[in-house]
Write an enzyme that holds these catalytic residues in place. Structure first.
Site, PDB file in Angstrom:
ATOM      1  CB  CYS A   1      -0.921  -0.066   1.222  1.00  0.00           C
ATOM      2  SG  CYS A   1      -1.566   1.488   1.785  1.00  0.00           S
TER       3      CYS A   1
ATOM      4  CB  CYS B   1       0.484   1.927   4.110  1.00  0.00           C
ATOM      5  SG  CYS B   1      -1.223   1.386   3.971  1.00  0.00           S
TER       6      CYS B   1
END
Length: 118
Positions: A39, A42
């Site tokens: 991600c 993230c």
């Protein structure tokens, strides 16, 4: 055992339960970063969360990889990455979905302060 003022990586369900128990007993706010290695947002927010953790020792910061601990992510209905869950005494008090630095900071400030006055 992790030092204070840092984001603690949780890699097992046992460790997860232990941290939640610790937070519940100390009545500290727990901020959980549900993340994933694939991600992008993230990765963007991780150093920001680490900075906030350094400045907010009265809060417990945990990081959970949803691929590693699927059951924990499912238990808390985490569907998007990153999701930040705010837990107090084992209950969800807030949630920030997405790499939203300001929103995250505001929620931490709000709930961390609520603990101090309790």
């Amino acid at each position: 055992m992790a030092a204070e003022n840092e984001v603690i990586g949780v890699h097992s369900v046992e460790s997860w339960k232990e941290q939640i128990q610790k937070g519940t007993e100390s009545k500290k706010l727990i901020v959980v970063d549900f993340t994933a290695s694939w991600c992008g947002p993230c990765r963007f927010i991780a150093p920001i969360l680490a900075e906030i953790a350094k400045k907010t020792p009265e809060v417990i910061f945990l990081k959970v990889d949803i691929d590693e601990l699927k059951s924990v992510a499912e238990e808390w209905s985490v569907e998007a990455m990153p999701t930040f869950l705010f837990l107090k005494e084992g209950k969800e008090v807030d949630k920030v979905v997405g790499a939203k630095k300001e929103e995250l900071q505001l929620a931490i400030t709000k709930h961390a302060t609520a603990v101090a006055t309790a």
